[in-house]
Design an enzyme around this catalytic site. Structure first.
Site, short mmCIF file in Angstrom:
data_model
loop_
_atom_site.label_atom_id
_atom_site.label_comp_id
_atom_site.label_asym_id
_atom_site.label_seq_id
_atom_site.Cartn_x
_atom_site.Cartn_y
_atom_site.Cartn_z
N PRO B 173 0.74 -1.27 -0.03
CG PRO B 173 0.13 -1.03 2.31
CD PRO B 173 0.73 -2.03 1.21
CE LYS B 174 2.69 3.15 5.14
NZ LYS B 174 3.50 3.73 6.07
CG ASN B 175 4.49 0.56 -5.54
OD1 ASN B 175 3.89 1.45 -6.41
ND2 ASN B 175 5.04 -0.44 -5.93
#
Lengths: 367, 406
Positions: B173-175
């Site tokens: 989710p942090k890409n």
């Protein structure tokens, strides 16, 4: 109360392990294991962290400059014979597309090869740190590639194929124009509008309008305006005072990136440098900042991590050093807060630009 | 993918260690008295990871045994359907820097990716390969771009792609690339109907994920999905009143819907209520100051009194700083008829607050003292009977103790 606290701090005096950090960056420059695969397209930024880190440590003598310079030039996306790819020029992050290794032009036409704004920025920085004179950089091509990335709202894409667009890439663009001493690469006025639009109700900057204020984006905003020489034109004194307040409230021990978030080593630079650019860094607490940064130092492998007892990585290792440099750590070179390279490298940039201005018409020779 | 089983036995059926909805992708082979059996599994559902093992039920009369066989990846260079393509290795020249040591499998996938890219091939096999490349490195923006080119060139099912990208974002989710890809697909479909629920799910795992909030703001603004957002924000603030992202979203919603004029009293009430529950919450104070700032902190009638009252029971450095800002605003924006005496009284109160802050918020002691000096220099009278500010060095010399590194 304050005296008692500082006595306890003396007991906790952590030493700064310079040699470990030198070796950390040396290893980074060699080989990384496969689990670092996600860094492939951004390898040039990793080189920048390592080289600038070694520069801050005054340890550039451990590397082979010419080897590095050649490899960085191999990442330049040069114009083809007919210059049809001019708007895609700049620097790549790595060789991942599969272009055969070459340090000279003309460029090879490839349907998917183009520069990336953050790689052009860190590529130029890295060359300057290594003492290169940028004579093999096709400056006009880089600037054409840069112009192609700016949107109507003033922000930038990272790549001409399209990507997310935000304030990070404005900072990259401003740095590129600054280093090349040529602001034809961007529409400054539009960029300023986007930056102003990113100022949040709480007086920090978000990644774009309406978004949550954040230490990294605040740095990008302020540093960009400083590089453009437009800080006081773009923001009123009252706004600047409010921004100073937002930034200085980020210190908890080290610095956090957003209100109510944990402190993280990298913000000692992002927020610290912003405060320095705004002339109020001197009013922060150096001891607590230093203690936090050093608590994230990896005593075995060197480098710094975002938090204590976490794995170090090149970004936090570099920014941890920069954070320490800002507070005057004795063995570290001073860092130019807006350009994020050492003052030594910055002087090289200034001297180089002077020779460009002095020489008669040879500064924009194309390759 | 393939699994190779050595057996003297008969395989009657095989089921893979996959999630339920993938079972239909497994084909079974049966053979008798074969030493080596190639068990083929159709490409698993694109949204799922490679199974860790194939569990085969092996019948060897009269015994039944279950074996776990790790799948063996068949390199692209060994697959006959790819024989027409010359793989393209990465070329870092004689002295590579920051070289990543890839396994054979990784290099194989990407050597073929580079080959496809060079020819700009538009085919199903190319599309399938992008899934493998993404699995190995979801941060490679060229792979994602090429995949989007193929999605359009091959008129692929975009609903299927939404399922794919949903699963990938849940894992990573942090890409940046995965969120950008999702945004592109939503735009092509012109259908944001799944977005708010999906983002809510991501936020339930990390309520401050910057990418998620950014995507949420884009969806809401682009497709005018404002209606339920204030409720959503309030629920999040119920869960965690210190969630700065939620406070920011509150400001985002109100500024784009009702605006702050009619809503001002309600919002002030809301802030003060939350501050009473959790006094040391910078986010609430930043919000209060932020909504009042455009009109001027001293312009809101009765506010100063309310805050002074709060100071008795719910004090914090944020409250004190707010008071200072009120006083400063009064000094900056004083009308012509405000007496000099009144101004000096306000200044005195402001300077007292600075002293208090220097004691209470010690990490910022030097800053609060600096603020006091600056305010005094700006608004102080020339009356020589004025008491100097404690710890007041000459304005041009910074407090230097902390700058001596031990």
């Amino acid at each position: 109360m304050a005296e008692e606290e500082s006595q306890f701090e003396e007991f906790e005096q952590i030493d700064f392990l310079r040699d470990r950090h030198v070796r950390f960056f040396q290893r980074t420059l060699q080989v990384l294991p496969e689990r670092y695969a996600s860094l492939e397209t951004t390898r040039l930024t990793i080189i920048f962290f390592a080289l600038s880190g070694l520069d801050v440590l005054d340890a550039l003598d451990v590397i082979d400059r010419n080897t590095m310079i050649e490899w960085i030039y191999s990442l330049q996306v040069l114009p083809t014979e007919d210059q049809v790819n001019l708007s895609r020029c700049g620097f790549r992050g790595s060789s991942h597309i599969g272009i055969p290794y070459s340090t000279k032009g003309p460029g090879v036409l490839h349907p998917y090869d183009s520069g990336h704004v953050a790689m052009t920025y860190t590529g130029l920085c890295s060359l300057l740190i290594l003492g290169d004179d940028l004579s093999r950089v096709n400056k006009q091509a880089c600037l054409a590639g840069l112009r192609a990335l700016q949107l109507e709202d003033g922000s930038f894409y990272a790549v001409p194929e399209g990507s997310e667009n935000d304030i990070r890439f404005i900072y990259c663009a401003a740095s590129i124009c600054y280093m090349l001493d040529d602001w034809s690469g961007m529409d400054i006025q539009k960029a300023i509008e986007y930056i102003r639009g990113s100022l949040s109700y709480d007086n920090g900057f978000g990644q774009g309008a309406g978004r949550e204020s954040h230490g990294g984006w605040t740095y990008c905003a302020i540093a960009s305006l400083c590089l453009m020489g437009r800080l006081e034109e773009a923001l009123s004194q009252r706004e600047l005072d409010r921004i100073r307040r937002w930034c200085i409230m980020r210190q908890q021990s080290g610095f956090q990136g957003r209100p109510n978030k944990p402190v993280d080593t990298c913000y000692s630079f992002w927020v610290g440098a912003t405060l320095e650019l705004l002339d109020v860094f001197q009013y922060t607490n150096f001891d607590k900042n230093r203690s936090f940064i050093l608590s994230t130092q990896d005593r075995l492998v060197g480098g710094f991590a975002k938090w204590p007892d976490s794995h170090p990585d090149p970004l936090h290792a570099y920014l941890g050093l920069c954070g320490l440099s800002l507070i005057g750590e004795p063995s570290l070179r001073k860092v130019h807060p807006a350009l994020n390279i050492t003052q030594r490298a910055f002087q090289h940039v200034q001297q180089l630009q002077q020779t460009w201005r002095d020489s008669t018409g040879s500064c924009s020779r194309q390759h | 993918m393939f699994a190779i089983i050595t057996l003297p036995t008969v395989v009657l059926d095989a089921t893979a260690n996959l999630k339920k909805h993938e079972l239909e992708n497994v084909s079974c082979c049966a053979n008798v008295n074969v030493n080596r059996l190639l068990l083929s599994v159709n490409a698993p559902h694109p949204c799922c990871q490679w199974p860790r093992a194939l569990t085969c039920t092996i019948y060897h009369a009269p015994l039944v045994s279950r074996q776990e066989i790790p799948p063996v990846f068949l390199c692209f260079r060994d697959r006959k359907e790819w024989a027409d393509l010359e793989p393209v290795p990465q070329d870092d020249g004689p002295n590579p820097v920051v070289k990543i040591a890839y396994s054979e499998k990784f290099s194989d996938v990407y050597d073929y990716f580079r080959a496809l890219l060079k020819n700009d091939e538009r085919s199903e096999r190319a599309f399938a390969l992008t899934s493998e490349a993404i699995e190995l490195n979801a941060a490679n923006y060229t792979v994602w771009h090429y995949r989007r080119v193929l999605l359009q060139a091959l008129s692929k099912d975009l609903r299927e792609e939404m399922r794919y990208i949903t699963a990938i974002i849940e894992e990573q989710p942090k890409n940046y690339q995965v969120w950008h890809h999702r945004r592109m697909v939503v735009e092509w479909l012109n259908d944001p109907s799944e977005e708010l629920e999906f983002i809510a799910d991501i936020l339930s795992q990390d309520a401050k994920n910057y990418h998620a909030w950014q995507h949420r703001q884009w969806v809401i603004q682009e497709y005018k999905l404002w209606d339920d957002e204030l409720d959503f924000v309030e629920n999040l603030l119920e869960e965690d009143v210190r969630n700065n992202s939620a406070w920011n979203q509150r400001h985002f919603v109100i500024s784009h819907t009702s605006g702050f004029s009619d809503a001002m009293e309600r919002e002030i009430q809301y802030c003060l209520y939350q501050i009473k529950k959790a006094p040391n919450n910078e986010s609430a104070w930043n919000y209060l100051k932020g909504i009042l700032q455009p009109l001027g902190l001293s312009a809101q009638p009765g506010l100063l009194e309310r805050v002074l009252e709060l100071k008795q029971t719910h004090c914090s450095p944020y409250l004190l700083a707010f008071l200072f800002d009120c006083y400063e605003d009064a000094l900056e924006n004083s009308k012509e008829n405000v007496a000099e005496e009144e101004q000096q009284k306000t200044l005195k109160k402001a300077l007292e607050i600075c002293q208090l802050l220097a004691q209470e918020d010690t990490i910022r002691k030097e800053y609060w003292l600096f603020l006091g000096r600056s305010l005094k220099n700006k608004h102080g009278s020339s009356d020589p009977s004025d008491e100097p500010l404690a710890d007041d060095p000459e304005p041009s010399v910074p407090v230097s103790e902390q700058q001596e590194m031990s």
